[in-house]
Design an enzyme around this catalytic site. Sequence first.
Site, mmCIF file in Angstrom:
data_model
loop_
_atom_site.group_PDB
_atom_site.id
_atom_site.type_symbol
_atom_site.label_atom_id
_atom_site.label_comp_id
_atom_site.label_asym_id
_atom_site.label_seq_id
_atom_site.Cartn_x
_atom_site.Cartn_y
_atom_site.Cartn_z
ATOM 1 N N GLY A 16 0.815 -1.227 0.000
ATOM 2 C CA GLY A 16 0.000 0.000 0.000
ATOM 3 C C GLY A 16 0.839 1.263 0.000
ATOM 4 O O GLY A 16 0.482 2.266 0.609
ATOM 5 N N THR A 191 12.304 -5.652 8.381
ATOM 6 C CA THR A 191 12.446 -4.194 8.304
ATOM 7 C C THR A 191 13.913 -3.797 8.464
ATOM 8 O O THR A 191 14.440 -2.968 7.711
ATOM 9 C CB THR A 191 11.587 -3.529 9.405
ATOM 10 O OG1 THR A 191 10.226 -3.789 9.095
ATOM 11 C CG2 THR A 191 11.827 -2.037 9.490
ATOM 12 N N CYS A 382 -18.129 1.826 -20.311
ATOM 13 C CA CYS A 382 -17.310 1.487 -21.481
ATOM 14 C C CYS A 382 -17.790 0.159 -22.071
ATOM 15 O O CYS A 382 -18.835 0.122 -22.690
ATOM 16 C CB CYS A 382 -15.832 1.501 -21.119
ATOM 17 S SG CYS A 382 -14.810 1.767 -22.576
ATOM 18 N N GLU A 406 -15.404 -6.796 -31.953
ATOM 19 C CA GLU A 406 -14.259 -7.193 -31.123
ATOM 20 C C GLU A 406 -14.384 -8.684 -30.753
ATOM 21 O O GLU A 406 -13.397 -9.386 -30.630
ATOM 22 C CB GLU A 406 -14.231 -6.338 -29.849
ATOM 23 C CG GLU A 406 -13.083 -6.684 -28.913
ATOM 24 C CD GLU A 406 -13.045 -5.836 -27.630
ATOM 25 O OE1 GLU A 406 -13.964 -5.028 -27.393
ATOM 26 O OE2 GLU A 406 -12.079 -6.005 -26.864
ATOM 27 N N HIS A 508 -15.111 6.708 -18.866
ATOM 28 C CA HIS A 508 -14.804 6.151 -17.541
ATOM 29 C C HIS A 508 -14.975 7.192 -16.431
ATOM 30 O O HIS A 508 -14.001 7.823 -16.018
ATOM 31 C CB HIS A 508 -13.361 5.628 -17.521
ATOM 32 C CG HIS A 508 -13.166 4.420 -18.368
ATOM 33 N ND1 HIS A 508 -13.375 3.138 -17.896
ATOM 34 C CD2 HIS A 508 -12.819 4.288 -19.672
ATOM 35 C CE1 HIS A 508 -13.152 2.274 -18.866
ATOM 36 N NE2 HIS A 508 -12.806 2.941 -19.956
ATOM 37 N N GLU A 510 -15.347 6.713 -13.397
ATOM 38 C CA GLU A 510 -14.722 6.292 -12.126
ATOM 39 C C GLU A 510 -13.399 7.006 -11.862
ATOM 40 O O GLU A 510 -12.987 7.152 -10.715
ATOM 41 C CB GLU A 510 -14.528 4.770 -12.098
ATOM 42 C CG GLU A 510 -13.489 4.174 -13.041
ATOM 43 C CD GLU A 510 -14.014 3.853 -14.438
ATOM 44 O OE1 GLU A 510 -15.025 4.465 -14.860
ATOM 45 O OE2 GLU A 510 -13.398 3.006 -15.119
#
Length: 532
Positions: A16, A191, A382, A406, A508, A510
């Site tokens: 992350g 670490t 889309c 397609e 899109h 989003e």
Amino acid sequence: MKKYIFVTGGVCSSLGKGIAAASLGSLLESRGLKVRMVKIDPYINVDAGTMSPFQHGEVYVTDDGAETDLDLGNYARFTNSPLSQANSITTGQVYDAVIRKEREGRYLGRTVQVIPHITDEIKQRIVKIGEEPEVDVTIIEIGGTVGDIESIPFLEAARQFIHDVGDDNVIFVHLTLVPEVAGGELKTKPTQHSVKELREIGIQPDILLCRTPYKLDESMSRKIALFTNVHNDAVISAYDVKSTIYEIPLVYHEQKLDEIALQKLGIDAGPAQLDDWEKVARIHNETDRVVQIAIVGKYIELHDSYKSVYEALVHGGIANNARIQLVKIDSGRLEKGEDPAALFEGIHGILVPGGFGQRGSNGMVMAARYAREQGIPYFGICLGMQIMIIEYARTILGITDADSSEFSPDGPHSVITLLEEQIDVKLYGGTMRLGRSETHLSEGSKIHRIYGDKVIYERHRHRYEVNNAYREELIAKGLNICGVTPDKALVECCQWPDHPWGIGVQYHPEFKSAPRNAHPLFKSFIEASIGS
Ligand code: GLN
């Protein structure tokens, strides 16, 4: 003096780092600073556009049509940094630029080498992003894990920043893992090793963000500090948050991440204004309104494949005081004969996202038909809009073999066909219809009401479009073509008649949604789903 923060990652990938870098960016913005975000991807691809979503997750598209790493989506959701092609740097781009200069004779006969030519190219690109006078801090996330062969030139360029701008103006934040082993014990050794690796290349981290299952206790963070030569306070617990990633800026702020970073950089800034993040976290954690949204796609196994779509749904939830439960459905299951009534039991809304290739497309058509016939809110994005058209043609127009060229290149009824501009395109990379363009919405249509504007700008990434030969017939049979390009040549939005919420968009939305500012279409889709 411009300030730079490099964010590196240790031990393993997928910890992350993008969200950590973005959260730090948002904290600095909350204190009134102007921040720019940059992602470095050490792979040799020029951009993420040619990579399968299974390989690298979603491809995030910027206004200027760059096909970038999904971390730019994290930056967009957490910060106000403008994002364009320049904010995404890859090994492919850097070498491509250096080799081009070499061919043009611009190195004047010198031997072209990683140091200084590649590292100079990297540094110039980073400096350029923050060069506008109002920018205070550039945050540069170096993808991959310290120790990877590919990242070495980028880490070397980062190290040289200490020399170039002085150590008061650059800091290093290292995100690392403190795993829990059997018996519940946390281990600091990985670490220690990853910091050792960084120090070997001349970088001493200033701040450690330790990914842990729960908050580190004082003795554990002191131990890490001692072994890594990082100040005690600068060992921060990046512990797993219970419910939403949008709590992360708050978790970091509570441990003074922004304060420590500013101090080390010698920046005097106002107090953090975090009311908006607190509100987002509060709504998400406290609401008892839960909405179940089914996402029917083919890249379902990997969460990152539809990252921005999932997040935009969450934003739509927050805007409606609701929490979203994502129900991921592989469209192949419908093709294998699973009963849609059972599959969509308890579902409040169905979304078919973008995608490529034939596999699973008929299952998506089945999902669209079920949503249309059962009056379940449906959002097609889309490919999801193209699926709506195929379904409508098959069921309502009675063209049972209607398809996209397609999926059936030689099919007799291609209701979706290649964009004209794509016919002679041979190269794969960066050649789709990409980036921001204008759409005109029909006056008085539902989508017009949702946006509150007739002229909208959204981002595209596709090669196929609605075949205009079928447009009149679709309209005659009730489909509402409610958004088109300014020249009316391309269909951009459509809507089912007599349906509570059945909207498809060729673009899109989003990519433009954020937790503090949900995209209107997602907000409206969730609102309709709550009512369904
Ligand atoms: N495969 C479709 C096209 O190229 C849809 C693309 C997408 O969903 N991003 O037009």
